[in-house]
Design a protein around this motif. Structure first.
Motif, mmCIF file in Angstrom:
data_model
loop_
_atom_site.group_PDB
_atom_site.id
_atom_site.type_symbol
_atom_site.label_atom_id
_atom_site.label_comp_id
_atom_site.label_asym_id
_atom_site.label_seq_id
_atom_site.Cartn_x
_atom_site.Cartn_y
_atom_site.Cartn_z
ATOM 1 N N THR A 107 0.866 -1.167 0.000
ATOM 2 C CA THR A 107 0.000 0.000 0.000
ATOM 3 C C THR A 107 0.902 1.217 0.000
ATOM 4 O O THR A 107 1.714 1.411 0.904
ATOM 5 C CB THR A 107 -0.917 0.020 1.234
ATOM 6 N N VAL A 108 0.785 2.024 -1.060
ATOM 7 C CA VAL A 108 1.695 3.149 -1.280
ATOM 8 C C VAL A 108 0.947 4.449 -1.000
ATOM 9 O O VAL A 108 -0.017 4.787 -1.695
ATOM 10 C CB VAL A 108 2.222 3.151 -2.729
ATOM 11 N N ALA A 109 1.391 5.173 0.031
ATOM 12 C CA ALA A 109 0.781 6.458 0.374
ATOM 13 C C ALA A 109 1.532 7.563 -0.356
ATOM 14 O O ALA A 109 2.766 7.630 -0.301
ATOM 15 C CB ALA A 109 0.836 6.680 1.883
ATOM 16 N N VAL A 110 0.787 8.437 -1.021
ATOM 17 C CA VAL A 110 1.380 9.421 -1.936
ATOM 18 C C VAL A 110 0.924 10.828 -1.577
ATOM 19 O O VAL A 110 -0.268 11.073 -1.367
ATOM 20 C CB VAL A 110 0.949 9.120 -3.391
ATOM 21 N N MET A 111 1.877 11.754 -1.511
ATOM 22 C CA MET A 111 1.532 13.154 -1.314
ATOM 23 C C MET A 111 1.191 13.795 -2.658
ATOM 24 O O MET A 111 1.455 13.217 -3.716
ATOM 25 C CB MET A 111 2.697 13.897 -0.661
ATOM 26 N N GLY A 112 0.641 15.003 -2.608
ATOM 27 C CA GLY A 112 0.319 15.723 -3.823
ATOM 28 C C GLY A 112 1.429 16.678 -4.213
ATOM 29 O O GLY A 112 2.494 16.695 -3.597
ATOM 30 N N PHE B 227 -2.647 2.321 -4.244
ATOM 31 C CA PHE B 227 -2.190 3.687 -4.001
ATOM 32 C C PHE B 227 -3.268 4.455 -3.236
ATOM 33 O O PHE B 227 -4.452 4.396 -3.583
ATOM 34 C CB PHE B 227 -1.890 4.392 -5.318
ATOM 35 N N VAL B 228 -2.836 5.179 -2.211
ATOM 36 C CA VAL B 228 -3.756 5.991 -1.410
ATOM 37 C C VAL B 228 -3.124 7.364 -1.192
ATOM 38 O O VAL B 228 -1.897 7.500 -1.190
ATOM 39 C CB VAL B 228 -4.052 5.333 -0.037
ATOM 40 N N PRO B 229 -3.952 8.406 -1.028
ATOM 41 C CA PRO B 229 -3.384 9.723 -0.707
ATOM 42 C C PRO B 229 -2.787 9.680 0.699
ATOM 43 O O PRO B 229 -3.392 9.110 1.613
ATOM 44 C CB PRO B 229 -4.592 10.655 -0.790
ATOM 45 N N ALA B 230 -1.612 10.263 0.875
ATOM 46 C CA ALA B 230 -0.958 10.205 2.185
ATOM 47 C C ALA B 230 -1.670 11.065 3.217
ATOM 48 O O ALA B 230 -1.648 10.767 4.408
ATOM 49 C CB ALA B 230 0.500 10.639 2.070
ATOM 50 N N ARG B 231 -2.309 12.153 2.751
ATOM 51 C CA ARG B 231 -3.023 13.050 3.666
ATOM 52 C C ARG B 231 -4.221 13.659 2.958
ATOM 53 O O ARG B 231 -4.275 13.690 1.735
ATOM 54 C CB ARG B 231 -2.099 14.175 4.150
ATOM 55 N N ASN C 45 2.867 0.685 3.697
ATOM 56 C CA ASN C 45 4.259 0.310 3.963
ATOM 57 C C ASN C 45 5.257 1.118 3.133
ATOM 58 O O ASN C 45 6.460 1.002 3.324
ATOM 59 C CB ASN C 45 4.482 -1.185 3.714
ATOM 60 N N VAL C 46 4.732 1.956 2.212
ATOM 61 C CA VAL C 46 5.584 2.784 1.358
ATOM 62 C C VAL C 46 5.005 4.198 1.326
ATOM 63 O O VAL C 46 3.785 4.369 1.244
ATOM 64 C CB VAL C 46 5.660 2.220 -0.080
ATOM 65 N N VAL C 47 5.882 5.196 1.406
ATOM 66 C CA VAL C 47 5.449 6.596 1.319
ATOM 67 C C VAL C 47 6.321 7.311 0.281
ATOM 68 O O VAL C 47 7.549 7.178 0.282
ATOM 69 C CB VAL C 47 5.561 7.327 2.668
ATOM 70 N N ILE C 48 5.668 8.038 -0.623
ATOM 71 C CA ILE C 48 6.369 8.860 -1.615
ATOM 72 C C ILE C 48 5.912 10.304 -1.398
ATOM 73 O O ILE C 48 4.710 10.578 -1.410
ATOM 74 C CB ILE C 48 6.041 8.426 -3.055
ATOM 75 N N HIS C 49 6.858 11.210 -1.209
ATOM 76 C CA HIS C 49 6.439 12.579 -0.887
ATOM 77 C C HIS C 49 7.405 13.608 -1.443
ATOM 78 O O HIS C 49 8.530 13.294 -1.852
ATOM 79 C CB HIS C 49 6.329 12.747 0.637
ATOM 80 N N GLY C 50 6.944 14.840 -1.485
ATOM 81 C CA GLY C 50 7.768 15.953 -1.901
ATOM 82 C C GLY C 50 8.178 16.790 -0.708
ATOM 83 O O GLY C 50 7.843 16.474 0.445
ATOM 84 N N ILE C 51 8.911 17.866 -0.965
ATOM 85 C CA ILE C 51 9.324 18.824 0.061
ATOM 86 C C ILE C 51 9.101 20.207 -0.530
ATOM 87 O O ILE C 51 9.532 20.475 -1.663
ATOM 88 C CB ILE C 51 10.812 18.654 0.438
ATOM 89 N N GLY C 52 8.422 21.069 0.199
ATOM 90 C CA GLY C 52 8.087 22.376 -0.350
ATOM 91 C C GLY C 52 8.811 23.526 0.304
ATOM 92 O O GLY C 52 9.319 23.413 1.428
ATOM 93 N N GLY D 116 -4.033 11.946 8.040
ATOM 94 C CA GLY D 116 -3.184 11.060 7.251
ATOM 95 C C GLY D 116 -1.807 10.855 7.840
ATOM 96 O O GLY D 116 -1.602 10.936 9.048
ATOM 97 N N VAL D 117 -0.830 10.597 6.970
ATOM 98 C CA VAL D 117 0.532 10.291 7.393
ATOM 99 C C VAL D 117 1.186 11.522 8.017
ATOM 100 O O VAL D 117 1.067 12.630 7.517
ATOM 101 C CB VAL D 117 1.385 9.811 6.191
ATOM 102 N N ASP D 118 1.902 11.279 9.111
ATOM 103 C CA ASP D 118 2.654 12.330 9.782
ATOM 104 C C ASP D 118 4.146 11.995 9.691
ATOM 105 O O ASP D 118 4.514 10.834 9.495
ATOM 106 C CB ASP D 118 2.222 12.431 11.249
#
Length: 342
Positions: free
Chosen positions: A145-150, A173-177, A237-244, A291-293
């Motif tokens: 299950t891959v949690a993804v940021m926008g 795939f699920v939205p992380a937040r 179990n997986v998180v993909i995210h950006g940094i702003g 969501g994910v913290d």
């Protein structure tokens, strides 16, 4: 790394990493043959899955042979090692730079792609493609299950994914937040849906506005549809995210002027997962979001952060004070130059 190799890396992302890994494994077999996969994995300090994938490719190309005694290098493999030595000497500088960046940021891995994505002629595609290759190499087999940021960078990652990522994997795939309120194309819901479409996976959406108070959030937890998706996000179990960048994100989220004034006074430089932080990684403001913290990331099997550009260099360096050590950063030369020169 010479300029010509940077162009090769630009059109074939992760080529340098693949070449380096195959050369290292081939060299390891030559030095310890006959050798089994488990012994080789231990000596090279990498996973048996990585060794299996690499040795299968080398065997198919005729550079090694496998038997009950173990793996051995062929004559063609020996010739290849000799021929690649000057090439690997040329490439070692690029890998050394990635290692230096990872060491400076106190994280496990960094992948640097050519260019500066925040420059006028820059592009996010190189980082998107590199992230796709890292996911292909590192995502565990079976169900994930891959949690993804926008965000724009995550949308670039989504567009670079292919059905190859789902080979021997079942991906959800699920939205992380929660984050309804941003431009529709870069909302986490849209990005996770695109990732599922690109990889023939599945996705679930979470329709919760971002700008809600904690008191408003709590009753939403009881809603069955929301509760079910929140459980999936929690179990990811997986998180993909950006940094702003702090003030770019504040403007994008239409944060009130008095709050922006507070962020300015606190010297905020970056934002991730609803946390605004200063150059030392101190959280100066946190906005309630479902969501994910950041605190959840250390327990995940794989965390991939994708962010680049000289303009984001300060934000990336600051966030890494908060990131788990297992983070794999995908970035570009613009950001890498900024961080390494600090």
């Amino acid at each position: 790394m010479r300029e010509d190799w940077q162009w090769v890396e630009a059109i074939v992302p992760q080529m340098v990493t693949k070449l380096t890994n195959r050369f290292r494994v081939l060299q390891g077999i030559a030095n310890t043959q006959p050798v089994g996969r488990r012994t080789l994995a231990t000596s090279l300090d990498c996973s048996e899955r990585t060794i299996r994938t690499t040795t299968d490719a080398l065997a198919e190309l005729g550079f090694i042979q496998m038997s009950a005694k173990g793996m051995q290098i062929t004559t063609a493999g020996q010739q290849l090692l000799r021929g690649l030595e000057p090439v690997m000497d040329d490439l070692s500088g690029w890998q050394e730079r990635e290692d230096q960046l990872a060491k400076k940021l106190h994280i496990a891995h960094c992948t640097i792609v050519p260019g500066d994505s925040t420059a006028p002629t820059g592009s996010l595609m190189g980082m998107g493609q590199a992230a796709g290759q890292v996911l292909t190499d590192q995502l565990p087999l079976g169900k994930s299950t891959v949690a993804v940021m926008g965000g724009h960078t995550m949308a670039a990652v989504a567009s670079a994914l292919t059905p190859a990522l789902s080979v021997n994997r079942q991906l959800l795939f699920v939205p992380a937040r929660g984050g309804v309120g941003e431009s529709p194309a870069i909302q986490a819901n849209a990005v996770s849906a695109q990732m599922a479409q690109q990889t023939n996976g599945e996705f679930r959406s979470l329709f919760v506005p971002e700008q809600l108070t904690t008191a408003t959030y709590k009753p939403l937890f009881a809603e069955p549809a929301i509760h079910e998706v929140l459980q999936l996000i929690d179990q990811s179990n997986v998180v993909i995210h950006g940094i702003g960048q702090a003030f770019v994100m504040a403007k994008r989220r239409k944060i009130a002027p008095h709050v922006i004034a507070d962020l300015t006074a606190a010297h905020a430089v970056g934002e991730a997962f609803g946390h605004f932080f200063d150059a030392e990684g101190h959280v100066v403001s946190k906005f309630p979001r479902i969501g994910v913290d950041i605190a959840d990331l250390a327990a995940k099997e794989l965390v991939v952060a994708v962010a680049g550009g000289a303009e984001k260099g300060a934000a990336i360096a600051a966030y890494m004070h908060l990131a788990p050590a297992s983070t794999w950063l995908i970035t570009d030369e613009g950001a890498a130059d900024f961080v390494l020169k600090k």
